[in-house]
Design an enzyme around this catalytic site. Structure first.
Site, PDB file in Angstrom:
ATOM      1  N   VAL A  11      56.482  88.409  46.500  1.00 18.79           N
ATOM      2  CA  VAL A  11      57.106  89.091  44.968  1.00 18.79           C
ATOM      3  C   VAL A  11      55.107  89.550  44.097  1.00 18.79           C
ATOM      4  CG1 VAL A  11      58.047  89.504  42.919  1.00 18.79           C
ATOM      5  CG2 VAL A  11      59.497  89.404  44.909  1.00 18.79           C
ATOM      6  N   THR A 121      63.944  85.994  40.657  1.00 22.54           N
ATOM      7  CA  THR A 121      65.735  86.138  40.200  1.00 22.54           C
ATOM      8  C   THR A 121      66.388  85.660  40.054  1.00 22.54           C
ATOM      9  OG1 THR A 121      65.339  88.048  42.397  1.00 22.54           O
ATOM     10  CG2 THR A 121      67.679  87.509  41.561  1.00 22.54           C
ATOM     11  N   ASN A 209      72.306  93.412  44.514  1.00 21.19           N
ATOM     12  CA  ASN A 209      71.541  92.712  46.241  1.00 21.19           C
ATOM     13  C   ASN A 209      73.559  92.383  46.200  1.00 21.19           C
ATOM     14  OD1 ASN A 209      69.361  92.890  46.079  1.00 21.19           O
ATOM     15  ND2 ASN A 209      68.633  90.439  45.659  1.00 21.19           N
ATOM     16  N   ALA A 253      75.431  99.073  60.819  1.00 17.75           N
ATOM     17  CA  ALA A 253      76.466  97.708  61.141  1.00 17.75           C
ATOM     18  C   ALA A 253      75.828  97.553  62.169  1.00 17.75           C
ATOM     19  CB  ALA A 253      77.710  98.247  61.822  1.00 17.75           C
ATOM     20  N   CYS A 261      66.527  86.767  49.853  1.00 11.79           N
ATOM     21  CA  CYS A 261      66.990  87.420  48.501  1.00 11.79           C
ATOM     22  C   CYS A 261      68.439  87.386  48.951  1.00 11.79           C
ATOM     23  CB  CYS A 261      66.544  88.672  48.178  1.00 11.79           C
ATOM     24  SG  CYS A 261      65.307  88.913  47.891  1.00 11.79           S
ATOM     25  N   LYS A 323      64.268  91.887  58.837  1.00 12.71           N
ATOM     26  CA  LYS A 323      64.707  92.720  59.749  1.00 12.71           C
ATOM     27  C   LYS A 323      63.005  93.285  59.837  1.00 12.71           C
ATOM     28  CE  LYS A 323      63.852  94.807  55.379  1.00 12.71           C
ATOM     29  NZ  LYS A 323      64.101  95.866  53.959  1.00 12.71           N
TER      30      LYS A 323
HETATM   31  P1  NAD Z   1      57.677  83.552  48.473  1.00 13.66           P
HETATM   32  O1  NAD Z   1      57.877  81.524  48.801  1.00 13.66           O
HETATM   33  O2  NAD Z   1      57.702  83.696  49.405  1.00 13.66           O
HETATM   34  O3  NAD Z   1      56.079  83.161  47.220  1.00 13.66           O
HETATM   35  C1  NAD Z   1      56.348  81.748  45.851  1.00 13.66           C
HETATM   36  C2  NAD Z   1      55.444  81.807  45.888  1.00 13.66           C
HETATM   37  O4  NAD Z   1      55.492  80.975  44.351  1.00 13.66           O
HETATM   38  C3  NAD Z   1      54.780  80.758  46.967  1.00 13.66           C
HETATM   39  O5  NAD Z   1      53.295  80.639  47.108  1.00 13.66           O
HETATM   40  C4  NAD Z   1      54.644  79.214  46.225  1.00 13.66           C
HETATM   41  O6  NAD Z   1      53.223  78.383  46.304  1.00 13.66           O
HETATM   42  C5  NAD Z   1      54.237  79.655  44.740  1.00 13.66           C
HETATM   43  N1  NAD Z   1      55.163  78.510  43.351  1.00 13.66           N
HETATM   44  C6  NAD Z   1      55.503  78.159  43.421  1.00 13.66           C
HETATM   45  N2  NAD Z   1      56.064  76.665  41.877  1.00 13.66           N
HETATM   46  C7  NAD Z   1      54.510  77.821  41.930  1.00 13.66           C
HETATM   47  C8  NAD Z   1      53.585  76.691  40.578  1.00 13.66           C
HETATM   48  N3  NAD Z   1      54.440  76.297  39.479  1.00 13.66           N
HETATM   49  N4  NAD Z   1      52.778  77.801  40.728  1.00 13.66           N
HETATM   50  C9  NAD Z   1      52.112  78.696  40.926  1.00 13.66           C
HETATM   51  N5  NAD Z   1      52.607  79.033  42.377  1.00 13.66           N
HETATM   52  C10 NAD Z   1      54.199  78.797  42.221  1.00 13.66           C
HETATM   53  O7  NAD Z   1      58.733  83.844  47.559  1.00 13.66           O
HETATM   54  P2  NAD Z   1      59.057  85.119  46.971  1.00 13.66           P
HETATM   55  O8  NAD Z   1      59.490  86.076  48.273  1.00 13.66           O
HETATM   56  O9  NAD Z   1      58.032  85.793  46.523  1.00 13.66           O
HETATM   57  O10 NAD Z   1      60.416  85.217  45.590  1.00 13.66           O
HETATM   58  C11 NAD Z   1      59.384  84.968  44.694  1.00 13.66           C
HETATM   59  C12 NAD Z   1      61.441  85.052  43.425  1.00 13.66           C
HETATM   60  O11 NAD Z   1      61.132  86.619  43.930  1.00 13.66           O
HETATM   61  C13 NAD Z   1      62.423  84.751  44.212  1.00 13.66           C
HETATM   62  O12 NAD Z   1      63.224  84.564  43.315  1.00 13.66           O
HETATM   63  C14 NAD Z   1      63.306  85.814  44.768  1.00 13.66           C
HETATM   64  O13 NAD Z   1      64.590  85.635  45.034  1.00 13.66           O
HETATM   65  C15 NAD Z   1      62.462  86.835  43.822  1.00 13.66           C
HETATM   66  N6  NAD Z   1      62.589  88.915  44.597  1.00 13.66           N
HETATM   67  C16 NAD Z   1      62.320  88.612  45.886  1.00 13.66           C
HETATM   68  C17 NAD Z   1      61.827  89.628  47.059  1.00 13.66           C
HETATM   69  C18 NAD Z   1      61.688  89.327  48.272  1.00 13.66           C
HETATM   70  O14 NAD Z   1      62.150  90.895  48.858  1.00 13.66           O
HETATM   71  N7  NAD Z   1      61.358  88.830  48.809  1.00 13.66           N
HETATM   72  C19 NAD Z   1      62.529  90.533  46.627  1.00 13.66           C
HETATM   73  C20 NAD Z   1      63.127  90.675  45.258  1.00 13.66           C
HETATM   74  C21 NAD Z   1      62.899  89.398  44.597  1.00 13.66           C
END
Ligand code: NAD
Length: 447
Positions: A11, A121, A209, A253, A261, A323
């Site tokens: 994200v 999220t 979701n 399906a 997520c 996916k």
């Molecule tokens: P991710 O694990 O791919 O990335 C998170 C990043 O944050 C990692 O690179 C980690 O090293 C870094 N991090 C952790 N603590 C940190 C800190 N204190 N300072 C700086 N960097 C730090 O996670 P993601 O998939 O990008 O998801 C992030 C959030 O977004 C989650 O809450 C997720 O539910 C939400 N989200 C994800 C998606 C998706 O499709 N992946 C879609 C919508 C929402």
């Protein structure tokens, strides 16, 4: 506008690259120096269509920078995003440790009025929680708002640049024009920014979701009905989807939902329901159905061979990512497939166009015995001499394969299709394949 993004995962990195693409000056921050150094070198750390180009563009025109320094990230920033993980905690709740840590750390570093934005999220009530965390150290004015992200992995850049909606949960009027300016180039006349209560924004993300997960579980329930009553679930999905009130999306399906997520967000919503004593049976059942679907394909394999002992068999597993168009394997159904089939003694030769390395890492992290799992560099290598093809991810590379050529490669022409990758089973059968799938007619070994 000066924007800081904390956390450059799926994200955060996409947000940072896209905000810089539309003209903002963005600093992406990650706690992991390896990620930052790769990004500084212009190399994307994740696979998303179009992302590499945006990173290169941003570095070249100097609107995009990456750093491990939090003070550099928030210095002079008008908006700072939190895009850190919110994994599932032991009791199902979203673990807010990363969010709170980042918020606490950034507070004392703010240099001017800043809008701190939760993009992760998070459960309802996180806006005040983050406000307290930032406020503990801040010496300047700030606001905390919610801006949940709805992008789909695999289509993340396109979704971010053309959002269905931009949701801003805020109780501060001061933040509105700032967020309008930030998103101005992304919102269209028919899709204005939706300013709502912080609690609605947070709940709206979980609701979306959980609804999509439930929709998939519903069609998977129908797939089992179709198998029992001789209907074809793809035809049933088409009939349902042509109704505008229902829509065709998320009526595919197959081997169930997974990814980074849905599983954790559904659990977090269930925990919120439990805490509030709200009956969550409808969503609980979606989880139960999904657990059943994730084990179904290996069961079908055993049923096909009429044995639980698959020693001596070697299968080509096509697809590891949860996916298509992503390298993400978090909670991917392929993990259960590998586990179930290798436990039954089968050998697996797996191929995925992008997810091989993430999968290898994931299996190690999960401690799964992978003695019987090997990886192929190409689909052709996986298919050569195989006893059966197991389709687990809907990559276009698989659905467009020339099955006449495949027929010559395989040891035995059997397909277990977990995602309706091959749209014309009758053509496969004509070529001599046995075809087993979910929610429609499947062949048996004897027939
Ligand atoms: P991710 O694990 O791919 O990335 C998170 C990043 O944050 C990692 O690179 C980690 O090293 C870094 N991090 C952790 N603590 C940190 C800190 N204190 N300072 C700086 N960097 C730090 O996670 P993601 O998939 O990008 O998801 C992030 C959030 O977004 C989650 O809450 C997720 O539910 C939400 N989200 C994800 C998606 C998706 O499709 N992946 C879609 C919508 C929402």
């Amino acid at each position: 506008m000066r924007v800081g993004v904390i956390g450059t995962g799926y994200v955060g990195l996409v947000s940072a690259a896209c905000f810089s693409h539309i003209g903002h000056e963005v600093v992406g921050n990650d706690i992991d120096p390896k990620i930052v150094s790769k990004l500084q070198g212009g190399e994307s750390t994740i696979f998303e269509d179009g992302l590499q180009d945006l990173i290169e563009e941003g570095l070249e025109n100097r609107r995009l920078r990456f750093t491990t320094s939090l003070s550099e990230t928030v210095l002079d920033a008008e908006v700072v995003f939190l895009a850190v993980p919110t994994p599932e905690g032991d009791d199902g709740s979203a673990d807010l440790r990363y969010v709170v840590k980042a918020a606490t750390d950034l507070g004392p570093l703010l240099t001017n009025y800043t809008v701190v934005v939760n993009k992760s999220t998070v459960p309802v009530g996180t806006v005040p929680l983050v406000r307290n965390a930032v406020g503990a150290g801040a010496t300047v004015d700030f606001d905390v708002i919610s801006n949940p992200e709805f992008l789909r992995e695999g289509y993340a850049v396109d979704d971010f640049l053309h959002p269905d909606r931009v949701v801003i949960g805020t109780d501060s009027d001061r933040t509105r024009p700032i967020m309008e300016d930030l998103y101005e180039r992304l919102v269209r006349n028919d899709n204005p920014i939706d300013f709502v209560l912080p609690a609605s924004a947070e709940m709206g993300k979980y609701a979306s979701n959980a609804f999509l997960a439930t929709k998939i579980s519903f069609i998977n329930f129908m797939s089992q009905m179709c198998e029992e009553y001789g209907a074809d679930v793809e035809e049933v999905a088409r009939i349902m989807g042509q109704d505008k009130r229902i829509g065709r999306a998320f009526l595919n399906a197959g081997i169930g939902w997974g990814g980074s997520c849905f599983p954790k967000d559904v659990q977090a919503l269930l925990k919120m329901a439990k805490d509030a004593h709200v009956d969550a049976g409808i969503v609980e059942q979606a989880v139960v159905t999904n657990g059943m679907m994730r084990r179904l394909l290996p069961q079908k394999v055993k049923r096909f061979y009429n044995t639980d002992d698959l020693r001596g068999k070697r299968f080509a597993l096509l697809g590891l990512a949860f996916k298509e168009n992503t390298d993400d394997v978090r909670d991917a159904p392929s993990i259960d497939i590998v586990r179930d089939l290798t436990e039954a003694g089968a050998e697996m030769l797996a191929y995925d166009p992008q997810a091989r390395h993430t999968f290898e890492k994931k299996m190690k992290a999960l401690g799964v015995d992978t003695t019987n799992l090997k990886y192929a560099e190409t689909a052709e290598e996986a298919l050569t001499g195989t006893d059966a093809i197991i389709g687990a991810t809907l990559w276009p590379e698989f659905s467009t394969m020339d099955m006449r050529k495949v027929l010559k490669l395989v040891g035995s022409p059997v397909v277990f299709d977990g995602r309706h990758i091959w749209k014309h089973p009758e053509r496969l059968r004509k070529l001599g394949f046995k075809y087993v799938t979910i929610g429609k007619e499947s062949d048996t070994l004897a027939a």
